[in-house]
Design a protein around this motif. Structure first.
Motif, PDB file in Angstrom:
ATOM      1  N   ALA A 115       0.812  -1.216   0.000  1.00 44.13           N
ATOM      2  CA  ALA A 115       0.000   0.000   0.000  1.00 44.13           C
ATOM      3  C   ALA A 115       0.847   1.268   0.000  1.00 44.13           C
ATOM      4  CB  ALA A 115      -0.940  -0.003   1.214  1.00 44.13           C
ATOM      5  N   THR A 116       2.027   1.203   0.593  1.00 47.46           N
ATOM      6  CA  THR A 116       2.884   2.392   0.663  1.00 47.46           C
ATOM      7  C   THR A 116       3.899   2.450  -0.475  1.00 47.46           C
ATOM      8  OG1 THR A 116       4.427   1.270   2.161  1.00 47.46           O
ATOM      9  CG2 THR A 116       2.685   2.590   3.171  1.00 47.46           C
ATOM     10  N   GLY A 117       3.864   1.467  -1.376  1.00 49.82           N
ATOM     11  CA  GLY A 117       4.800   1.472  -2.491  1.00 49.82           C
ATOM     12  C   GLY A 117       6.195   0.998  -2.116  1.00 49.82           C
ATOM     13  N   LYS A 118       6.337   0.374  -0.952  1.00 53.70           N
ATOM     14  CA  LYS A 118       7.645  -0.126  -0.494  1.00 53.70           C
ATOM     15  C   LYS A 118       7.763  -1.608  -0.838  1.00 53.70           C
ATOM     16  CE  LYS A 118       9.338   3.341   2.113  1.00 53.70           C
ATOM     17  NZ  LYS A 118      10.689   3.676   2.426  1.00 53.70           N
ATOM     18  N   ARG A 119       7.664  -1.914  -2.101  1.00 50.58           N
ATOM     19  CA  ARG A 119       7.701  -3.309  -2.549  1.00 50.58           C
ATOM     20  C   ARG A 119       9.047  -3.965  -2.281  1.00 50.58           C
ATOM     21  NH1 ARG A 119       3.049  -4.347  -5.371  1.00 50.58           N
ATOM     22  NH2 ARG A 119       1.913  -2.507  -6.014  1.00 50.58           N
ATOM     23  N   GLN A 120      10.086  -3.163  -2.061  1.00 48.41           N
ATOM     24  CA  GLN A 120      11.408  -3.735  -1.754  1.00 48.41           C
ATOM     25  C   GLN A 120      11.485  -4.236  -0.312  1.00 48.41           C
ATOM     26  OE1 GLN A 120      10.766  -0.499  -1.936  1.00 48.41           O
ATOM     27  NE2 GLN A 120      12.025   0.687  -0.549  1.00 48.41           N
ATOM     28  N   LEU A 128       2.078  14.402   4.618  1.00 48.70           N
ATOM     29  CA  LEU A 128       2.762  15.680   4.442  1.00 48.70           C
ATOM     30  C   LEU A 128       2.307  16.358   3.150  1.00 48.70           C
ATOM     31  CD1 LEU A 128       6.366  14.588   5.451  1.00 48.70           C
ATOM     32  CD2 LEU A 128       4.770  15.950   6.816  1.00 48.70           C
ATOM     33  N   PRO A 129       2.029  17.662   3.206  1.00 47.20           N
ATOM     34  CA  PRO A 129       1.651  18.371   1.977  1.00 47.20           C
ATOM     35  C   PRO A 129       2.708  18.154   0.893  1.00 47.20           C
ATOM     36  CG  PRO A 129       1.235  19.739   3.888  1.00 47.20           C
ATOM     37  CD  PRO A 129       1.985  18.524   4.375  1.00 47.20           C
ATOM     38  N   GLY A 130       2.245  17.790  -0.288  1.00 48.73           N
ATOM     39  CA  GLY A 130       3.139  17.482  -1.399  1.00 48.73           C
ATOM     40  C   GLY A 130       3.381  15.994  -1.571  1.00 48.73           C
ATOM     41  N   SER A 131       3.031  15.193  -0.561  1.00 46.47           N
ATOM     42  CA  SER A 131       3.238  13.746  -0.649  1.00 46.47           C
ATOM     43  C   SER A 131       2.076  13.079  -1.381  1.00 46.47           C
ATOM     44  CB  SER A 131       3.380  13.134   0.748  1.00 46.47           C
ATOM     45  OG  SER A 131       2.131  13.179   1.426  1.00 46.47           O
ATOM     46  N   ARG A 132       2.305  11.854  -1.798  1.00 54.12           N
ATOM     47  CA  ARG A 132       1.257  11.064  -2.449  1.00 54.12           C
ATOM     48  C   ARG A 132       0.082  10.848  -1.495  1.00 54.12           C
ATOM     49  NH1 ARG A 132       1.840   4.772  -3.757  1.00 54.12           N
ATOM     50  NH2 ARG A 132       2.482   4.992  -1.615  1.00 54.12           N
ATOM     51  N   ASP A 133       0.385  10.562  -0.207  1.00 48.19           N
ATOM     52  CA  ASP A 133      -0.692  10.360   0.779  1.00 48.19           C
ATOM     53  C   ASP A 133      -1.571  11.607   0.878  1.00 48.19           C
ATOM     54  OD1 ASP A 133       0.089   7.771   1.470  1.00 48.19           O
ATOM     55  OD2 ASP A 133       1.377   8.456   3.102  1.00 48.19           O
ATOM     56  N   HIS A 134      -0.939  12.766   0.957  1.00 49.48           N
ATOM     57  CA  HIS A 134      -1.693  14.016   1.081  1.00 49.48           C
ATOM     58  C   HIS A 134      -2.565  14.234  -0.155  1.00 49.48           C
ATOM     59  CE1 HIS A 134      -2.340  18.417   1.140  1.00 49.48           C
ATOM     60  NE2 HIS A 134      -2.411  18.226   2.451  1.00 49.48           N
TER      61      HIS A 134
END
Length: 171
Positions: free
Chosen positions: A60-65, A125-131
């Motif tokens: 979900a967070t894109g941390k596939r590594q 955080l503003p500017g992040s993908r989550d935001h």
């Protein structure tokens, strides 16, 4: 990195007291000679953002590594070279619940065996993908940007009762 580590190791052999910590990715331990050379160069501690022990959160967070099933081997590899492991862990990711976080933290301590851990609350955080995603989905966000420090709840997490997320973070 290799020339830098070799140079630092040479300076240490010549009597310079060089010690440092560094931040690395969860896959750095797989780079041939990386850990051994880091140790010879004077690295005594690594900060690794494991973020979560839930594979669904890694996706979900894109941390596939982040291969959770390898974390214990990763820590063992650093420890073999006498390097401490400080992990970063985020509470409040999409698949977290109070029970899952407590279970993960027990595993982080007793099975993966990191030496230190820092805990953070998920913060869009503003500017992040989550935001961006939360704004597009109409999720109400805290208007006080001073609270976007990863130590405060800046939105209502649907997996936690009111106040429960922050209480778990403090715990």
């Amino acid at each position: 990195w290799e020339e830098l580590f070799d140079g630092l190791a040479l300076l240490r052999k010549r009597g310079m007291d060089i010690q440092f910590m560094m931040q690395v990715d969860t896959v750095a331990w797989r780079i041939p000679r990386f850990i051994e050379k880091a140790s010879a160069a004077g690295c005594y501690l690594v900060f690794i953002g494991v973020e979560s022990l839930n594979p669904e959160n890694s996706i979900a967070t894109g941390k596939r590594q982040n291969h959770v099933h390898e974390f214990a081997d990763m820590v063992t590899a650093w420890h073999k070279e006498k390097i401490l492991v400080h992990s970063g862990y985020i509470i409040g990711l999409p698949h977290d619940t109070p029970a899952s976080v407590r279970s993960d933290l027990d595993a982080l301590k007793n099975q993966i065996q990191v030496d230190e851990a820092s805990f953070f609350m998920l913060t869009p955080l503003p500017g992040s993908r989550d935001h961006k995603n939360m704004v597009e989905e109409g999720v109400p966000l805290d208007k006080d940007l001073n609270r976007y420090d990863s130590f405060h709840a800046t939105f209502s997490n649907p997996n936690f009762a009111p106040g429960e997320w922050y209480s778990l973070y403090l715990e």
